[in-house]
Design an enzyme around this catalytic site. Sequence first.
Site, PDB file in Angstrom:
ATOM      1  N   LEU A 224      19.940 -54.323 -78.331  1.00 20.32           N
ATOM      2  CA  LEU A 224      19.148 -55.489 -78.750  1.00 20.32           C
ATOM      3  C   LEU A 224      19.835 -56.797 -78.385  1.00 20.32           C
ATOM      4  O   LEU A 224      21.003 -57.015 -78.711  1.00 20.32           O
ATOM      5  CB  LEU A 224      18.915 -55.451 -80.267  1.00 20.32           C
ATOM      6  CG  LEU A 224      18.151 -56.632 -80.863  1.00 20.32           C
ATOM      7  CD1 LEU A 224      16.706 -56.655 -80.366  1.00 20.32           C
ATOM      8  CD2 LEU A 224      18.171 -56.585 -82.388  1.00 20.32           C
ATOM      9  N   ILE A 225      19.086 -57.655 -77.725  1.00 15.06           N
ATOM     10  CA  ILE A 225      19.459 -59.059 -77.560  1.00 15.06           C
ATOM     11  C   ILE A 225      18.580 -59.840 -78.528  1.00 15.06           C
ATOM     12  O   ILE A 225      17.359 -59.652 -78.559  1.00 15.06           O
ATOM     13  CB  ILE A 225      19.227 -59.550 -76.117  1.00 15.06           C
ATOM     14  CG1 ILE A 225      20.048 -58.709 -75.124  1.00 15.06           C
ATOM     15  CG2 ILE A 225      19.575 -61.028 -75.990  1.00 15.06           C
ATOM     16  CD1 ILE A 225      21.549 -58.768 -75.317  1.00 15.06           C
ATOM     17  N   GLN A 230      16.747 -63.955 -75.569  1.00 12.22           N
ATOM     18  CA  GLN A 230      16.055 -63.045 -74.657  1.00 12.22           C
ATOM     19  C   GLN A 230      15.484 -63.784 -73.444  1.00 12.22           C
ATOM     20  O   GLN A 230      15.235 -64.980 -73.488  1.00 12.22           O
ATOM     21  CB  GLN A 230      14.940 -62.309 -75.405  1.00 12.22           C
ATOM     22  CG  GLN A 230      15.454 -61.286 -76.407  1.00 12.22           C
ATOM     23  CD  GLN A 230      14.350 -60.618 -77.203  1.00 12.22           C
ATOM     24  OE1 GLN A 230      13.165 -60.835 -76.953  1.00 12.22           O
ATOM     25  NE2 GLN A 230      14.722 -59.802 -78.185  1.00 12.22           N
ATOM     26  N   GLY A 231      15.285 -63.035 -72.359  1.00 12.90           N
ATOM     27  CA  GLY A 231      14.679 -63.591 -71.156  1.00 12.90           C
ATOM     28  C   GLY A 231      15.619 -64.404 -70.291  1.00 12.90           C
ATOM     29  O   GLY A 231      15.174 -65.107 -69.378  1.00 12.90           O
ATOM     30  N   ARG A 232      16.922 -64.297 -70.540  1.00 11.96           N
ATOM     31  CA  ARG A 232      17.891 -65.090 -69.778  1.00 11.96           C
ATOM     32  C   ARG A 232      18.901 -64.229 -69.017  1.00 11.96           C
ATOM     33  O   ARG A 232      19.810 -64.755 -68.384  1.00 11.96           O
ATOM     34  CB  ARG A 232      18.627 -66.047 -70.720  1.00 11.96           C
ATOM     35  CG  ARG A 232      17.706 -67.075 -71.374  1.00 11.96           C
ATOM     36  CD  ARG A 232      18.399 -67.846 -72.494  1.00 11.96           C
ATOM     37  NE  ARG A 232      19.623 -68.484 -72.048  1.00 11.96           N
ATOM     38  CZ  ARG A 232      20.547 -68.982 -72.871  1.00 11.96           C
ATOM     39  NH1 ARG A 232      20.375 -68.891 -74.182  1.00 11.96           N
ATOM     40  NH2 ARG A 232      21.630 -69.553 -72.387  1.00 11.96           N
ATOM     41  N   GLY A 233      18.773 -62.918 -69.111  1.00  9.96           N
ATOM     42  CA  GLY A 233      19.662 -62.037 -68.360  1.00  9.96           C
ATOM     43  C   GLY A 233      20.770 -61.393 -69.166  1.00  9.96           C
ATOM     44  O   GLY A 233      21.575 -60.628 -68.614  1.00  9.96           O
ATOM     45  N   GLY A 235      20.575 -59.049 -71.425  1.00 15.82           N
ATOM     46  CA  GLY A 235      20.394 -57.605 -71.501  1.00 15.82           C
ATOM     47  C   GLY A 235      20.963 -56.894 -70.291  1.00 15.82           C
ATOM     48  O   GLY A 235      21.617 -55.851 -70.413  1.00 15.82           O
ATOM     49  N   SER A 236      20.731 -57.456 -69.106  1.00 15.04           N
ATOM     50  CA  SER A 236      21.270 -56.859 -67.879  1.00 15.04           C
ATOM     51  C   SER A 236      22.791 -56.898 -67.871  1.00 15.04           C
ATOM     52  O   SER A 236      23.450 -55.927 -67.479  1.00 15.04           O
ATOM     53  CB  SER A 236      20.721 -57.589 -66.652  1.00 15.04           C
ATOM     54  OG  SER A 236      19.346 -57.318 -66.471  1.00 15.04           O
ATOM     55  N   GLU A 258      19.096 -43.069 -75.450  1.00 17.28           N
ATOM     56  CA  GLU A 258      18.297 -42.433 -76.495  1.00 17.28           C
ATOM     57  C   GLU A 258      16.931 -43.110 -76.632  1.00 17.28           C
ATOM     58  O   GLU A 258      16.851 -44.293 -76.952  1.00 17.28           O
ATOM     59  CB  GLU A 258      19.038 -42.499 -77.840  1.00 17.28           C
ATOM     60  CG  GLU A 258      18.275 -41.863 -78.994  1.00 17.28           C
ATOM     61  CD  GLU A 258      19.003 -42.000 -80.315  1.00 17.28           C
ATOM     62  OE1 GLU A 258      18.524 -41.453 -81.314  1.00 17.28           O
ATOM     63  OE2 GLU A 258      20.057 -42.668 -80.353  1.00 17.28           O
TER      64      GLU A 258
END
EC number: 2.3.1.48
Length: 388
Positions: A224-225, A230-233, A235-236, A258
């Site tokens: 979770l970010i 969110q939407g700024r990279g 998570g990657s 999972e």
Amino acid sequence: MSIDDFKPEKWTISSNEALKLSLVSEDNAIQFSPTFTYPIFGTEEQIFGYKDLVIHLAFDAITFKPFLNVKFSSKFEGSEEELVNIKEKLLEYLPIDDTIYKDEEKWIDSFKKEQESIEAYKNDQNIDEYKIDNADFEIYKVNLQDPKMKRFHRRIQIFSLLFIEAASYIDEDDPKWEIFIVQTKKDKKFVGYATAYNYWYYPGANNFDSESKYRYRGKISQFLILPPYQGRGHGSHLYNSIVKNWRNDSSILEIVVEDPNESFDDLRDVNDLEMLYKDGFFNKLPQERPIPNAWIESTRLKYKIEKRQFSRLLEMILLSTGSNNFEYQVKQRLLIKNKDGLEGMEVSDIKDALNKSFESLREDYDRILGKCQFSNDADGPSKKKIKT
């Protein structure tokens, strides 16, 4: 009170709407709503018995010290058993002795005092750093048995229920849980996290006695970010840091996820494809038809990618490079996968079913490839028309 005042809808509100989440820092407060509240308030995600209900659940952006306040203009004059005790219900999912209720001044004093004495993570727990929009971020990997991490995780874990579908709390006493934390480098604001678990990997009867040490399957569980980031990279960056850390760990043989949702599947696909592209993998594909299983198995183990994921990546790469092997490879897999369901069907019907599944899959692969940076690079793989 009028008869209308006794109508249930007058006293019912969406729990998603009533719950207001806030991240509070020295310079601002960011408020947002949860995606899910059914783990706390039930499948209908509704609360009965209050008018003008607002539930404030705030966190200091650095320590994540929680603050709870429940406000409403009036309460239904019925049986107390019909009403949800909102404070008690939320405290079931928050660290009860660590959450400040209503006393905002006490909460502010508490987290400011904690900020002054906050203990930094150890240098060897720092696994990565990166920059976005001229701001620096860092990623730490910490075992959940670390006392500081255990307390912090108790504060943040409610976000897994509010933003990850079907999430549940993990066993904090299991020593195999590790937490990957993303935070700002300058002021240590919390950005996001992933929980991860190392499962023992059984090498098979033939190799069991020859193994000199235990090997593990690294599993990403919750990921979770926080919405404001969110939407700024981020998570990657978090995903790639986990993968890189595990690929450099000789005890990890395979990386799994999972129950990923569609958005995480996309993030995973795109970043795995980008990693393979940068490694020159696109130019190393064998030309045999079908691609030998022995090559597939040895190559996926080199990159520590699980079987299903590697098959998808391989097929997307074949499509991206315009290989005539793409259709054959996909249809062979679909034929084997759906063998029982296709049994007894006419040959023409089997072909129609395979073609329909193939076209649907190709459309989805095109969508994912379109998100990859190499698809827009001048010297990237050029997609050609596949012969059918």
